[in-house]
Every structure is written in C-alpha cells, then in structure tokens.
Design a protein around this motif. Structure first.
Motif, short mmCIF file in Angstrom:
data_model
loop_
_atom_site.label_atom_id
_atom_site.label_comp_id
_atom_site.label_asym_id
_atom_site.label_seq_id
_atom_site.Cartn_x
_atom_site.Cartn_y
_atom_site.Cartn_z
N LEU A 66 8.06 -3.67 0.85
CA LEU A 66 6.95 -4.42 1.45
C LEU A 66 6.85 -4.08 2.94
O LEU A 66 5.75 -3.89 3.48
CB LEU A 66 7.16 -5.92 1.30
N ASP A 119 7.91 -1.33 4.35
CA ASP A 119 7.43 0.05 4.45
C ASP A 119 5.92 0.09 4.29
O ASP A 119 5.23 0.80 5.01
CB ASP A 119 8.09 0.91 3.37
N GLY A 120 5.42 -0.68 3.31
CA GLY A 120 3.98 -0.71 3.09
C GLY A 120 3.25 -1.12 4.35
O GLY A 120 2.23 -0.52 4.72
N SER A 121 3.79 -2.11 5.02
CA SER A 121 3.13 -2.60 6.23
C SER A 121 3.25 -1.59 7.37
O SER A 121 2.27 -1.27 8.04
CB SER A 121 3.75 -3.93 6.63
N TYR A 122 4.46 -1.04 7.57
CA TYR A 122 4.63 -0.03 8.62
C TYR A 122 3.73 1.17 8.34
O TYR A 122 3.16 1.75 9.25
CB TYR A 122 6.09 0.45 8.68
N GLY A 123 3.63 1.53 7.05
CA GLY A 123 2.83 2.68 6.67
C GLY A 123 1.37 2.52 7.01
O GLY A 123 0.63 3.49 7.10
N LEU A 124 0.93 1.27 7.19
CA LEU A 124 -0.46 1.04 7.57
C LEU A 124 -0.60 0.96 9.08
O LEU A 124 -1.68 0.69 9.60
CB LEU A 124 -0.96 -0.26 6.95
N GLY A 125 0.49 1.16 9.79
CA GLY A 125 0.42 1.15 11.25
C GLY A 125 0.67 -0.21 11.86
O GLY A 125 0.28 -0.46 12.99
N ALA A 126 1.32 -1.11 11.12
CA ALA A 126 1.63 -2.42 11.70
C ALA A 126 2.89 -2.31 12.55
O ALA A 126 3.76 -1.50 12.27
CB ALA A 126 1.85 -3.45 10.60
N THR A 127 2.95 -3.12 13.59
CA THR A 127 4.16 -3.13 14.40
C THR A 127 5.19 -4.01 13.72
O THR A 127 4.93 -4.65 12.71
CB THR A 127 3.89 -3.71 15.80
N GLU A 172 4.17 -7.71 13.81
CA GLU A 172 3.06 -7.95 12.87
C GLU A 172 3.58 -7.98 11.45
O GLU A 172 3.20 -8.82 10.63
CB GLU A 172 2.00 -6.86 13.00
N THR A 173 4.48 -7.04 11.16
CA THR A 173 5.04 -6.99 9.81
C THR A 173 5.81 -8.26 9.49
O THR A 173 5.68 -8.83 8.42
CB THR A 173 5.98 -5.77 9.70
N HIS A 199 3.13 -11.27 9.28
CA HIS A 199 2.14 -11.25 8.21
C HIS A 199 2.70 -10.94 6.83
O HIS A 199 2.09 -11.27 5.83
CB HIS A 199 1.03 -10.24 8.53
N MET A 259 7.65 7.64 9.37
CA MET A 259 8.25 6.51 8.67
C MET A 259 9.77 6.54 8.79
O MET A 259 10.43 5.53 8.60
CB MET A 259 7.85 6.51 7.19
N VAL A 316 1.80 3.47 16.06
CA VAL A 316 0.83 2.59 15.40
C VAL A 316 -0.46 3.33 15.05
O VAL A 316 -0.84 3.40 13.89
CB VAL A 316 0.58 1.33 16.24
N ARG A 362 0.23 6.12 12.43
CA ARG A 362 0.33 5.72 11.01
C ARG A 362 -1.01 5.27 10.47
O ARG A 362 -1.23 5.27 9.26
CB ARG A 362 1.38 4.63 10.85
N PHE A 364 3.32 4.65 -1.69
CA PHE A 364 4.73 4.80 -2.06
C PHE A 364 4.90 4.97 -3.57
O PHE A 364 3.99 4.76 -4.35
CB PHE A 364 5.52 3.59 -1.57
N ASN A 381 3.60 -1.31 -4.06
CA ASN A 381 4.18 -2.40 -3.28
C ASN A 381 3.11 -3.27 -2.66
O ASN A 381 3.04 -3.40 -1.45
CB ASN A 381 5.11 -1.84 -2.19
N PHE A 433 1.35 -6.42 -1.13
CA PHE A 433 1.89 -7.61 -0.47
C PHE A 433 1.67 -8.80 -1.39
O PHE A 433 0.68 -8.84 -2.12
CB PHE A 433 1.20 -7.84 0.86
N ILE A 484 -5.22 -5.69 11.40
CA ILE A 484 -4.28 -5.44 12.49
C ILE A 484 -4.80 -4.36 13.43
O ILE A 484 -4.42 -4.31 14.59
CB ILE A 484 -2.86 -5.08 11.99
N HIS A 485 -5.69 -3.50 12.92
CA HIS A 485 -6.23 -2.48 13.82
C HIS A 485 -7.57 -2.89 14.41
O HIS A 485 -8.18 -2.10 15.13
CB HIS A 485 -6.36 -1.15 13.08
#
Ligand code: ATP
Ligand code: MG
Lengths: 458, 297
Positions: free
Chosen positions: A340, A342-350, A353-354, A357, B98, B126, B129, B136, B140, B142, B156-157
């Motif tokens: 989960l 990784d999914g968030s980081y992969g979208l560019g979240a800090t 934020e991860t 949220h 990553m 940021v 990515r 993945f 996954n 949320f 977030i962006h």
C-alpha cells in the motif's frame, strides 16, 4: 508433605509406564509397520496411568474434608449440634483449628478434642486408602492399555484426543473463573440493590456512603448516587487519554515509519518499560512531583488549585498508558502492507501524505482498538488516583479540584473491618459491577473494531 | 575482450544509434552467438525518452544490477524478461527511484528522463514519480472507495481545480483502463471489494490519473486469470498510443504479444535487447536462447 509423596509416586509410575509401553510397542511391531510411532504408544499408556490416578487424587483433595467433618460431627453429642446453624459453623471451625494443631483461645471442650483426634485418625486411614486406590487404579488402567498395544492400535489419534480435551479443560477453567467472579459480584450487588434502589444508584448526584451504625447514632443516612464517582473516573480517564493518545500515536508513527531500525530496536522496549513501572511508583510521582508542580504553576497564574487534583492524576496516568497506545498502534501500522505504501509512493506521494492518507486510515480501526484498551486500563486504575486525586466525591468539571473515582471508592469502602451486610460495604460490589459493565462495553467495542479491521485490506 | 571494450565505449557515448555497429561487432567475433555478459542486440535508439548508462545497483554488499545501459524510446512497450532474481524488478524500480524506500539500496550510473538526470541532486522524487508511474505485481488498491483510489494522485498533486474536474479525471482514467462500464454505478464502494483483475485495472487507472509519461509495470498479470490478463493486455495495447510502457513479465507469450522491444536480463546483467520478434525467433546470445527455449529459468 505426604500430601506430595503420592502424586510424585504417580508421576514415577507414569514414566515407567511410558518406557514400558514404548518397549512393548517395539516388541509387538517385530518388523510389522506400527500404526503409531512407539512414542505415542508409550504416551498413551502413561496418560492412562496418570489420568485416573489424578482424578482420584483430586476427588480426595476436594471432598475429603467435608466427608470427614460430617462423619465426625455425627458422633458428637446431639445437644452440641442442636444449637442452630451459626453455632454449628463455629463448632466446625474449632474442630478444624484443633485438627490443624492451632491452639484455640478458648478452653477446649474435651468432647471436641476427642472428635478432632478421631478426625485425624480417620484422615490418616483415608489417605492410606486413597493412595492405594489411586496407585492401584493407575496400574490397572495402564495395564489394560499396555496389553492392548498392537500394531493396529491408533495411539496417535487417542493421544491427540486426550491433549485436545486437556486444552479444552484449561480454557474452561479461565472461562469459569470469569463467570464465577461476575456472579459473585452480581449477587452482592443484588443484595445492595434490595436496600438502595437502582435508579438512585445510577442517577443520584450525591455520594456519601457513611451511615449510622446504630439507630441512636447521629450521622448522615448515607446516599449512594454513583454519578459523581463515575464522573471522576471519566474525567481522569479523559485527561489520561488526552495525554496518551497523541503522544502514543505520534511515537508509534515515528517508530514504525521514520526511525532507523537500530533506533526502533531499543526505543520500543524502552517505551514499553513505562507499562512495567508499578503503579504505586507512578502514584507517588504524581503526588509528590506532579501535583505540587501543578499547584505552584496554578498559584502563579492566580488559580485556586487544590494539592490533590484530577489533573495531576490524569497526567501521570496518561504517561502510564502511553505504551498501550504506542505499542499496539505500532503493531497495526507495521501490519499495513508495504504494497500500500509503495502504491502511494509510486503515485508521487510524500512520506507524510502516505502516512496521513493511506497508512493511518488503513490502520485506524486497529489504533482505535488500542486506544480503547488503554481507556479500559485507565478506568480500572486505582493507585495513582488514591495517591494523587483525593477522596472527595465532588461533582465538578474543573480538573484542578480533587475528585474521586469508582476504583478508589471501592478501596475505601472495603478497607478496614466492615460489616458485610451494610449498604456501605455492599455498595463496593455495586460499584465493581458498574465498572465491570463499563469496561466490558469498551472491550466489546474494541474487539468489534479490531475484528472489522482484519477484513479491511485482505 | 575486444568485444567487451567495444561495448563499453559504445555505452559511453551520449546518444548513439549503434544497432548496426553492435551487430557487426558481434558478427566479427569467432562465434555468431556470444557467451559473454555484455549486452548484445540493439540497446540504444534515436531520440529516447529514458536513457540508462552504466547503472549499478547494490543491496548492501549484494551487487544486484551490473553495468546496465539501455534506452527506452517514446511510445514503445519494452518487455523485460529473465529468470527469477535476475534483477528485473530492481532495475524497473530504479526508473522512478522507488528503490529510495529501501534503506540498503544504492544506485550508481546515470538515468535520464528526457535528458534530465533523475538521480541528480536537485531532483525532487515527487514530480518524478508523477511522470513515471508504477503498477505493481500484486494489485494494491488502497482500502478506500473506487473513486478515492483514482482521485488520490490528482488530489495530492493538485491536478483538479474543482470537484467536477476531478470527476472528469476519475471517469477518464477508468474509461482508459476499461473499467468504467463495470464500476460507474458503484464508485463509492471500496476498491478492495473488486475482483483481482478489476483491482489491477483499478491500479492502472490510478496510475494513469496523474498523467504520467512513462508507466512501469512489474508483472502486472501474474496474479490474474487468463481472461483478466487478456483485458490488461488489451489495455496495454491501447495505452501504447500515448504512453511509454516498461513491463516485466515471466510470460513469454505475453512479452511477445504486447511489446515492441524485449530485454533479457541474467544475474543482474542485461544480456540482449532487440525487437521482440527477432529476440524470440533469432536470439543472438546463447543465454537468451537457452531461456526462451526453456532450457533454464
Ligand atoms: N530489498 C532487498 N534487499 C536485499 N536484496 C534484494 C532486495 N530486493 C531484491 N534483492 C536481491 O536482488 C536480486 C534481484 O531481485 P529482483 O527482485 O530485482 O529480481 P526479479 O528479477 O524481479 O525476480 P522475480 O522475477 O522473481 O521478481 C535478487 O537476488 C534479490 O535477492
Ligand atoms: Mg520481481
């Protein structure tokens, strides 16, 4: 002493049975394939030796006294027994004291002394009889199994079954104890509610349990409104949670998300030490350090602070329950799958934020469970409150005043010599029941939340 | 050794188009199919979107990626294949940093995205990515509603000014991922309640929603049944029009179906790169041949 010799003999017998059973299994096999490994055969024989023996032993331990007492009492002169139930209990007490060899304060009735001697003699014979019966049964039942050993005997399955039953019995003991405690509190509470109406107890605003002992005494008649006491409990618990939840949660987040693994390995146990400090120590910390501090600060700010305050007790209690929140939260935050994050980081979240949220929402139900556990701990806490919050049952919303809690009242009601049928004493049981219901409700809610959490992201 | 040096020199050049040259080098050697660990085939292209040069990755002491140099062209699907543990995921995760989340991981070499070094000191991960999205192996989603899953990235962006704009992004992404038909009437239900294939498409939609330029997919179909796999493959074929896609797969038919170029990794080294049909019909390196003919891996 001889009390322990017999079980030891039994154990010895069982180990012999084990070895013999195993040996016989090997002999019987003679090249054939055994259904169960020899170990299981030996175990089965040993268990069948142990269990019947133990049962007889337990029966003796539990029932020997009452049987012997009845036998002995029957032989006492009629008139000694005819004096009513209370006298009879006294008599039995004396008898037991004599048997145990305690010197009674009063003059000893020769008849009673005789009875005691009789009792002792009976007990000795009984013990001998019991020992022989027990060992005999053990040998007999072990032998029965021993001669049934054959390659086809399903020893493994039998042993597994016995183990299952054993485990079941153990868990039953725990459950039965709980039920016993609840029932005893419940019965005493029912006695209390015969004298004080339930509505007055639940909704009354005045708590002063002092009662006149005799009719001619000048004293308050006692009022048993639990509201101020309960309010005290809730106020102190709320203060404690206000301290523990933010601090505990933040440190859990730091430990699981930010801290280097090295820091985590020592910081987490270090925090858990907080839960291991005896509450008495917290109590004098609260009374001697925190409370005066608060009073001084309050005085400087022009506030009127009593030297015992809800705030002091609440703050210290909050520190005490930090590990409940932090440790459990840390566990559930760690249980949130890395995928989960990784999914968030992969979208560019800090990272934050991860956490805000994704991680916290996913862990929230578990965190709530931890908080509720901490809350029930706070509600049940006694020592800190006795020492730092005072005893006065005042209905107030001001945390700077002295308050009292349910647990503290229970303690003060029961400390010292008490009559066990005055409402004052019985009130303690009613309070206990109330506390039990409140914490039970909290625990049910916590369990429910934790269970839902399991289904959350699988 | 001559061949090795030649390859090293080539990889030092900024943007060479050396496909033919590489072939000659190999052709000049004694054996038509090389056995050494230098990249054969055509790792470089003209006008690449991403450029990787001499990438080395270490997990603590472990050397997981060795001297990998490869280009990724605009709007192409690059498949990465190779035996388990050869470093495909590791390399893929380098492309959007990553690996930063793994404490022990160290990356050296240069990786450029449109000429910008993504490991440069001033680069912020940021926006990186956001430009290089990732899907993945295991879906996954949320534990939020389907809508919130998709809206997560745009929120977030700050990609949407208003709620209606956000609605538009969500609808668009779901449509592109081919999931809109199935879920448009239950956007408020949890994304975790979808089937495996739907979840994976949800994750793809989630990645698309932040409008990336490159999408990295790490075995996106390994947890899916053949039907869901087919849906995802169709989706990749469609996405290829707009995005650059790098996909790791263990399924060689899949690589053959969806990709234009294929890269074969072995023990951390990039062994061979070339057009997919050529790799599968006429591999130049013995290791590649052994792998695709099923002799090991
Ligand atoms: N976090 C890590 N720490 C240490 N070593 C790692 C880590 N992740 C991967 N490795 C090692 O790096 C090597 C490459 O791993 P990687 O996950 O990239 O392989 P892969 O090609 O994706 O394999 P698979 O096809 O099984 O997914 C492996 O030998 C693995 O053991
Ligand atoms: Mg992998």
């Amino acid at each position: 002493m001889s009390f322990l010799v017999v079980p030891c003999l039994l154990l010895l017998l069982a180990s012999v049975a084990f070895v013999q059973g195993k040996r016989r299994a090997l002999a019987v096999a003679a090249g054939e394939r055994l259904h169960s490994r020899p170990w299981y055969h030996g175990m089965l024989v040993a268990l069948w030796c142990l269990i019947p023996g133990l049962l007889i032993y337990l029966l003796w331990v539990f029932f020997a006294d009452s049987i012997l007492t009845r036998l002995v009492l029957q032989e006492l002169p009629r008139e000694m027994l005819a004096r009513g139930a209370a006298q009879k209990t006294l008599l039995v007490n004396d008898l037991h004291n004599l048997v145990a060899g305690h010197v009674a304060a009063r003059d000893i009735d020769p008849v009673l002394q005789q009875a005691a001697d009789h009792y002792r003699a009976l007990a000795a014979t009984g013990r001998m009889f019991m020992a022989f019966l027990m060992l005999g049964t053990a040998v007999l039942s072990a032998a029965l199994v021993y001669f049934r050993i054959s390659p086809d005997l399903r020893s493994r399955n039998h042993v597994e079954q016995i183990i299952r039953v054993g485990l079941l019995l153990c868990s039953t003991v725990a459950v039965l104890t709980t039920i016993g405690i609840v029932l005893s509190v419940l019965f005493e509470s029912i006695r209390f509610f015969r004298q004080v109406p339930l509505a007055e107890f639940l909704f009354g605003l005045k708590w002063s349990p002092q009662m006149a002992m005799r009719a001619d005494q000048v004293a308050s008649s006692g009022s048993f409104g639990a509201v101020p006491v309960l309010a005290g409990t809730f106020m102190i618990s709320a203060i404690a949670l206000a301290v523990a939840v933010p601090v505990g949660l933040m440190s859990a987040i730091y430990l699981s998300e930010y801290a280097a693994p090295g820091v985590r390995t020592w910081a987490k146990p270090a925090m858990e030490i907080l839960a291991g400090v005896p509450t008495v120590v917290y109590g004098f910390f609260a009374a001697l350090v925190v409370a005066p501090c608060i009073r001084d600060v309050g005085t400087m700010a022009g506030l009127d602070v009593s030297s015992e305050s809800a705030l002091a007790a609440g703050l210290v209690m909050g520190i005490m329950i930090i590990p409940f929140v932090s440790s459990l939260s840390d566990d559930v935050i760690n249980a949130v799958p890395q995928s989960l994050r990784d999914g968030s980081y992969g979208l560019g979240a800090t990272r934050s934020e991860t956490i805000i949220h994704v991680v916290l929402p996913a862990a929230l139900p578990g965190i709530v469970g931890g908080i509720l556990l901490a809350a029930s701990r706070a509600i049940g806490e006694t020592m800190i409150v006795v020492m730092a919050a005072g005893l006065s049952a005042r209905l107030t919303a001001n945390p700077l005043e002295a308050v009292t809690t349910v647990t503290v009242q229970i303690v003060t009601l029961l400390v010292g010599d008490q009559e066990f049928d005055s409402p004052k004493t019985l009130a303690a049981f009613a309070l206990g029941l109330l506390l039990f219901v409140v914490t039970l409700l909290l625990n049910v809610v916590a369990l429910y939340v934790v269970r839902r959490y399991r289904e959350e992201y699988e | 050794m001559d061949a090795a040096q030649a390859v090293l020199k080539i990889s030092d050049m900024p943007f060479p188009a050396v496909d033919e040259q590489q072939g000659t080098v190999e052709g000049a050697g004694p054996a038509p199919r090389a056995d050494n660990r230098d990249t054969v085939g055509e790792p470089f292209v003209e006008d690449p979107r991403m450029t990787c040069r001499d990438v080395n990755v270490y997990y603590g002491e472990k050397h997981a990626i060795r001297d990998v140099s490869i280009d990724i062209a605009h709007n192409e699907v690059l498949a990465m294949i190779g035996p388990s543990g050869c470093g495909k995921s590791t390399f893929l995760r380098c492309l959007n940093r990553m690996n930063d989340t793994v404490d022990t991981c160290r990356v050296s070499g240069r990786i450029l995205l449109d000429g910008l070094d993504i490991y440069g000191r001033l680069v912020d991960v940021v926006p990186l990515r956001a430009r290089v999205g990732m899907v993945f192996q295991k879906p996954n989603p949320f534990p939020k509603s389907i809508y919130d899953n998709i809206a997560y990235g745009p929120r977030i962006h700050g990609l949407a000014e208003s709620r209606s704009e956000l609605d538009g992004i969500v609808e668009n992404s779901l449509k592109k991922a081919g999931l809109w038909q199935e879920v448009h009437d239950r956007l408020d239900q949890p994304g975790t309640g979808l089937s495996g294939g739907q979840q994976q498409r949800l994750c793809i939609a989630r990645a698309i929603a932040v409008q990336p330029e490159v999408i990295l997919m790490d075995e996106p179909c390994s947890a899916l049944d053949p039907i869901a796999t087919a849906t995802v493959e169709d989706l990749i074929a469609e996405l290829r029009e707009q995005y650059t896609i790098v996909i790791v797969t263990h399924n060689m038919q899949q690589a053959a179906r969806v990709s234009r170029r294929t890269a074969y990794f072995h023990l951390g080294a990039l062994i061979e790169v070339g057009p997919t049909d050529r790799i599968f019909t006429n591999p130049r390196h013995r290791l590649t041949e052994d792998y695709i003919t099923g002799r090991f891996g």
